[in-house]
Enzyme design. Structure first.
Site: not given
Ligand code: PMP
Length: 297
Positions: A153
């Site tokens: 991320k």
């Molecule tokens: N895909 C992307 C590109 C994201 O930015 C997020 C948000 N973090 C998610 C999926 C979902 O991730 P999470 O469930 O860990 O928030």
């Protein structure tokens, strides 16, 4: 607004006022998008304020930093305590927590020399409702995993998300759905995607997506509720006009999708597997013992 004159953040080792936090304009992160962040939610549960999946989020933050060479001299257990302290000092219960690891001044294209940590938070009520979204397949593809550490991320990756999301909004849609480099469905700009067909849920396999913590929670819910779930490469043609679909993410929670490129999903949301998952997710984040109110007694 995200803060006011009283808001407290944890920055570079101290609890300080957000308004007094000072970054450096020569930071490598600011110039190159070379930073790592997390998006975490805290919910006011029957058992008090609880940060949902805190360990998983900080583990991913560490993984993301390691994936791109950003030093990670932090202890995740301590970071969880600090996160609770930030909530407490601000008097927040339903909130979004935003940890961010940035790199100190360095204009060269080499790995981070030293990193600095911010943990900010702002109030954000749980939505968990049934507002449905209309999606557009984006003309922007998700970044090639050979070009980026796609499962990390990293701040810079979000330029892609901004481009896709704005394009969809400019065209009158609520949000974008991005394909991967090979033309398979990948994910939303900030959420993972699930589609229902003939009582089975499908979600894009890992490799071209950020494998979300909510996605993992949905998979866990499917196992608990014996909902059949398949991870595979999905073509847009398989999704258009399917029974139902939803996005999931820490911010999005579980959000039903009404249509894709103007073509509606055919099932009533309230009768879809997504709606069952949404209810179960709500119970999980709120620490309710009941798995789902839709299950027979
Ligand atoms: N895909 C992307 C590109 C994201 O930015 C997020 C948000 N973090 C998610 C999926 C979902 O991730 P999470 O469930 O860990 O928030």
């Amino acid at each position: 607004m995200y803060y006011n004159e009283n808001t407290i953040v944890y920055y570079k080792g101290n609890y300080i006022k957000a308004a007094e936090a000072k970054g450096n304009v020569y930071d490598q992160s600011l110039h190159y998008g070379y930073a790592v962040f997390e998006g975490i939610r805290a919910y006011n549960t029957e058992k008090g304020v609880k940060i949902f999946k805190a360990e998983e989020h900080y583990k991913r933050m560490q993984f993301s930093c390691e994936a791109v060479g950003i030093p990670y001299p932090f202890n995740n257990k301590e970071l969880i305590d600090i996160s609770y302290e930030v909530l407490k000092r601000n008097g927040f219960s339903d909130a979004y927590i935003r940890p961010l690891v940035t790199c100190t001044p360095n204009m060269t294209l080499c790995k981070g020399i030293e990193s600095e940590l911010l943990i900010a938070a702002w109030e954000w009520g749980a939505y968990l409702g049934d507002k449905m979204v209309n999606l557009k397949i984006s003309s922007f593809r998700r970044p090639n995993p050979n070009a980026f550490a796609i499962e990390a991320k990293v701040s810079g990756h979000y330029v892609n998300s901004i481009l896709a999301s704005q394009e969809a909004k400019d065209a009158g849609f609520d949000e974008a759905l991005l394909l991967d480099v090979n033309g398979f469905i990948a994910e939303g700009p900030g959420a993972n995607f699930f589609v229902e067909k003939d009582h089975v849920l499908y979600t894009p396999s890992k490799g071209n997506i950020l494998p979300g913590i909510t996605r993992a929670t949905v998979i866990e819910i499917c196992q608990e509720l014996e909902i059949e779930l398949v991870e595979k490469q999905i073509l847009p043609e398989e999704v258009l006009g399917a029974d139902a679909a939803f996005f999931c993410g820490t911010a999005a929670e579980v959000a039903g999708i009404q249509s894709l490129d103007g073509i509606p999903f055919t099932k009533l949301w309230s009768e879809s597997l997504g709606s069952t998952v949404q209810q179960a997710y709500k119970n999980k984040v709120l620490h309710k013992e009941l798995k789902t109110s839709l299950q027979p007694a």
